[in-house]
Design an enzyme around this catalytic site. Structure first.
Site, mmCIF file in Angstrom:
data_model
loop_
_atom_site.group_PDB
_atom_site.id
_atom_site.type_symbol
_atom_site.label_atom_id
_atom_site.label_comp_id
_atom_site.label_asym_id
_atom_site.label_seq_id
_atom_site.Cartn_x
_atom_site.Cartn_y
_atom_site.Cartn_z
ATOM 1 N N ASP A 1 8.987 3.890 13.506
ATOM 2 C CA ASP A 1 9.690 2.813 14.194
ATOM 3 C C ASP A 1 11.148 2.646 13.734
ATOM 4 O OD1 ASP A 1 8.676 1.847 11.803
ATOM 5 O OD2 ASP A 1 7.592 0.156 12.667
ATOM 6 N N ASP B 1 1.438 4.985 1.553
ATOM 7 C CA ASP B 1 1.066 5.914 2.617
ATOM 8 C C ASP B 1 1.629 7.295 2.308
ATOM 9 O OD1 ASP B 1 -0.199 3.915 4.098
ATOM 10 O OD2 ASP B 1 1.700 3.260 4.949
ATOM 11 N N ASP C 1 0.845 -1.192 0.000
ATOM 12 C CA ASP C 1 0.000 0.000 0.000
ATOM 13 C C ASP C 1 0.884 1.246 0.000
ATOM 14 O OD1 ASP C 1 0.957 0.044 2.663
ATOM 15 O OD2 ASP C 1 -0.772 -1.135 3.288
HETATM 16 P P1 ATP Z 1 3.923 -3.014 5.298
HETATM 17 O O1 ATP Z 1 2.827 -2.108 4.802
HETATM 18 O O2 ATP Z 1 4.764 -3.621 4.257
HETATM 19 O O3 ATP Z 1 3.427 -3.987 6.290
HETATM 20 P P2 ATP Z 1 4.848 -0.612 6.575
HETATM 21 O O4 ATP Z 1 6.186 -0.224 7.106
HETATM 22 O O5 ATP Z 1 4.283 0.243 5.506
HETATM 23 O O6 ATP Z 1 4.957 -2.112 6.124
HETATM 24 P P3 ATP Z 1 2.498 0.042 8.026
HETATM 25 O O7 ATP Z 1 1.878 -0.661 9.152
HETATM 26 O O8 ATP Z 1 1.764 0.212 6.746
HETATM 27 O O9 ATP Z 1 3.873 -0.690 7.782
HETATM 28 O O10 ATP Z 1 2.928 1.460 8.582
HETATM 29 C C1 ATP Z 1 3.368 2.540 7.750
HETATM 30 C C2 ATP Z 1 4.473 3.332 8.470
HETATM 31 O O11 ATP Z 1 3.966 3.860 9.690
HETATM 32 C C3 ATP Z 1 5.676 2.502 8.879
HETATM 33 O O12 ATP Z 1 6.596 2.366 7.844
HETATM 34 C C4 ATP Z 1 6.222 3.324 10.029
HETATM 35 O O13 ATP Z 1 6.944 4.436 9.569
HETATM 36 C C5 ATP Z 1 4.960 3.810 10.707
HETATM 37 N N1 ATP Z 1 4.512 2.876 11.759
HETATM 38 C C6 ATP Z 1 3.609 1.879 11.636
HETATM 39 N N2 ATP Z 1 3.436 1.223 12.778
HETATM 40 C C7 ATP Z 1 4.241 1.810 13.668
HETATM 41 C C8 ATP Z 1 4.519 1.601 15.045
HETATM 42 N N3 ATP Z 1 3.922 0.622 15.714
HETATM 43 N N4 ATP Z 1 5.404 2.432 15.637
HETATM 44 C C9 ATP Z 1 5.998 3.425 14.956
HETATM 45 N N5 ATP Z 1 5.795 3.667 13.671
HETATM 46 C C10 ATP Z 1 4.939 2.883 13.019
HETATM 47 MG MG MG Z 2 2.340 0.073 4.614
#
Ligand code: ATP
Ligand code: MG
Length: 456
Positions: free
Chosen positions: A163, A85, A83
């Site tokens: 994170d 963001d 996805d």
């Molecule tokens: P994927 O979508 O591939 O699972 P992602 O890194 O995009 O990985 P998401 O859950 O979509 O994960 O979150 C988007 C962004 O938001 C992350 O890359 C991070 O920067 C931030 N984020 C998400 N969850 C957390 C958390 N628990 N603590 C801190 N930052 C977070």
């Molecule tokens: Mg994501």
């Protein structure tokens, strides 16, 4: 050209009003690296058209707009992101004014979702993670966990609450550059996951970050930096305090990633599996019985293989495999206490599921299917008469049969039984009839006529 800027507050910020905390932070973490378009491999053609539309529309309306998080990280690796963001300095209400197809969601974090048919682009306003205890918009639990976090800020605030460094890279639609405040680009090239800030504090704020460390390490093939890895062993039990509802999706992503077996091994290594599946972990720790270990590993291997072959996988099958030994142990215990087999299994299934859903809230339709897979195992034993035909017509037959084969392959059921069912499914009508016919009784020896029988 790599531009290294000494940045002070407000260079990138459009929204903040100059409080002291920000100034202190920008002094202590005072370098931002900007990688121009020629210094990275991300191109707009790799992005979702809708994400690009959102970025441009925000820019045109006078706001800052960046792609951020997993999509930037994945695009740098040449992967197709799950996805996209977007981060912006526009408030959720301002975003809503820019897009007609937009809805504001979330309580913990307020976000805007922009809808394009089935695709949703998530637009988040820059957030600050200042730990101002008296701030009404931010609420911290006594154990350090963030409960609500709605303090809007600027991009340089937003960075520090993310994170991992590799998740804190911002792709700027204004000039197609990547902005890096935390050394994420270097960590990305080195294939290292590093938490931003003090790892133990960051895990205490949100223990789910420990699961994310494992998930990304497995998904990306990255290693976990030593300082980020070390606190996990000690802090793993904090996951028990996370609401069960939040863990289901996280666990699914972990095990249905196509690298479930690695995720499993790693979770066990850090003591995280125990907090998610305590009953399964208990069975895995029984040194006298290697079956659960082999069985679960084989279930995960099969599921990884199916994903690699583009076949469908179901969460209930894996979860049923995780908990099968616990169900059997409990059912046997109940039988020792005098319960009839099928009741014993039904009760054991209910008990195991209700204990499990305290850790992870598994949806009802999933627990229902897990239950069916378990209980159908008993019915495979009944091979005479009409019963096998009825079992064949059961909606959960296929999964239950696969489960039986898995048991047989790992020593938990008779191979002959599994082979019988393999044959029965493809057999002709006549053959099926023959297979389900009651065994012929041995002919009794002809009685020798007794003389002077009473019946005569
Ligand atoms: P994927 O979508 O591939 O699972 P992602 O890194 O995009 O990985 P998401 O859950 O979509 O994960 O979150 C988007 C962004 O938001 C992350 O890359 C991070 O920067 C931030 N984020 C998400 N969850 C957390 C958390 N628990 N603590 C801190 N930052 C977070
Ligand atoms: Mg994501």
């Amino acid at each position: 050209m790599k531009v290294i800027l000494n940045f002070f507050k407000k260079i990138f910020s459009a929204s903040d009003e100059g409080d002291v905390a920000d100034l202190e932070r920008s002094n202590s973490q005072s370098q931002v690296k900007v990688y121009s378009r020629s210094e990275h491999n991300i191109s707009r053609s790799q992005m979702s058209e809708n994400a690009v539309k959102v970025l441009y529309r925000l820019k045109k309306s006078g706001y800052e707009a960046y792609l951020v998080g997993g999509c930037v990280r994945d695009l740098l690796l040449g992967y197709e992101p799950k996805d996209f963001d977007v981060a912006t300095d526009a408030s959720p209400e301002q975003v809503k004014k820019v897009f007609r197809n937009c809805r504001i969601i979330g309580r913990r974090f307020r976000l805007a979702h922009v809808f394009f048919g089935r695709e949703i682009i998530e637009v988040a306003t820059f957030r600050s993670s200042d730990d101002a205890a008296d701030n009404k918009e931010q609420k911290v639990h006594e154990d350090g966990r963030l409960l609500r976090d709605n303090v809007f800020g600027s991009i340089e605030d937003d960075v520090w609450r993310r994170d991992f460094t590799v998740n804190a890279l911002y792709y700027n639609i204004r000039d197609f550059s990547i902005i890096d405040y935390t050394g994420g680009m270097d960590d990305h090239s080195a294939g290292v996951l590093k938490l931003i800030g003090d790892p133990a504090t960051r895990y205490r704020e949100d223990p789910v970050r420990m699961l994310r460390a494992v998930r990304f390490a497995v998904k990306l093939g990255f290693s976990i930096d030593e300082s980020t890895e070390k606190p996990i062993f000690e802090l793993a039990p904090l996951l028990k305090g996370i609401p069960a509802a939040r863990l289901y999706d996280e666990v699914l992503k972990m095990f249905l990633s196509g690298k479930g077996i690695q995720a499993f091994e790693m979770l066990r290594h850090y003591g995280l599996f125990e907090t998610l599946f305590p009953q399964a972990d208990h069975c895995l720790n029984n040194e006298q019985n290697n079956f659960p270990r082999v069985f679960i590993a084989k279930a995960l291997e099969n599921s990884d293989k199916r994903i690699a072959d583009d076949k469908s996988v179901t969460p209930y099958f894996l979860m049923a495999a995780f908990l099968w030994e616990a169900v059997q142990d409990l059912a046997k215990e109940k039988m020792r206490q005098g319960e009839e087999e099928s009741f014993a299994y039904q009760h054991a299934a209910s008990n195991v599921l209700s204990a499990q859903t305290k850790s992870i809230s598994i949806p009802k339709r999933v627990t229902q299917s897990m239950r069916e897979v378990w209980l159908l195992q008993l019915r495979f034993e009944k091979r005479i008469g009409g019963r096998p035909y009825r079992l064949l017509g059961h909606p959960r037959f296929r999964a239950a049969y696969d489960f039986l084969v898995l048991r047989a392959e790992t020593g938990g059921a008779e191979m002959e039984l599994a082979q019988w069912w393999t044959k029965f499914q493809d057999a002709s009508d006549t053959e099926q009839k023959k297979m389900t016919r009651p065994p012929r009784k041995r002919k009794a020896k002809p009685k020798t006529k007794r003389k002077n029988s009473d019946n005569d």
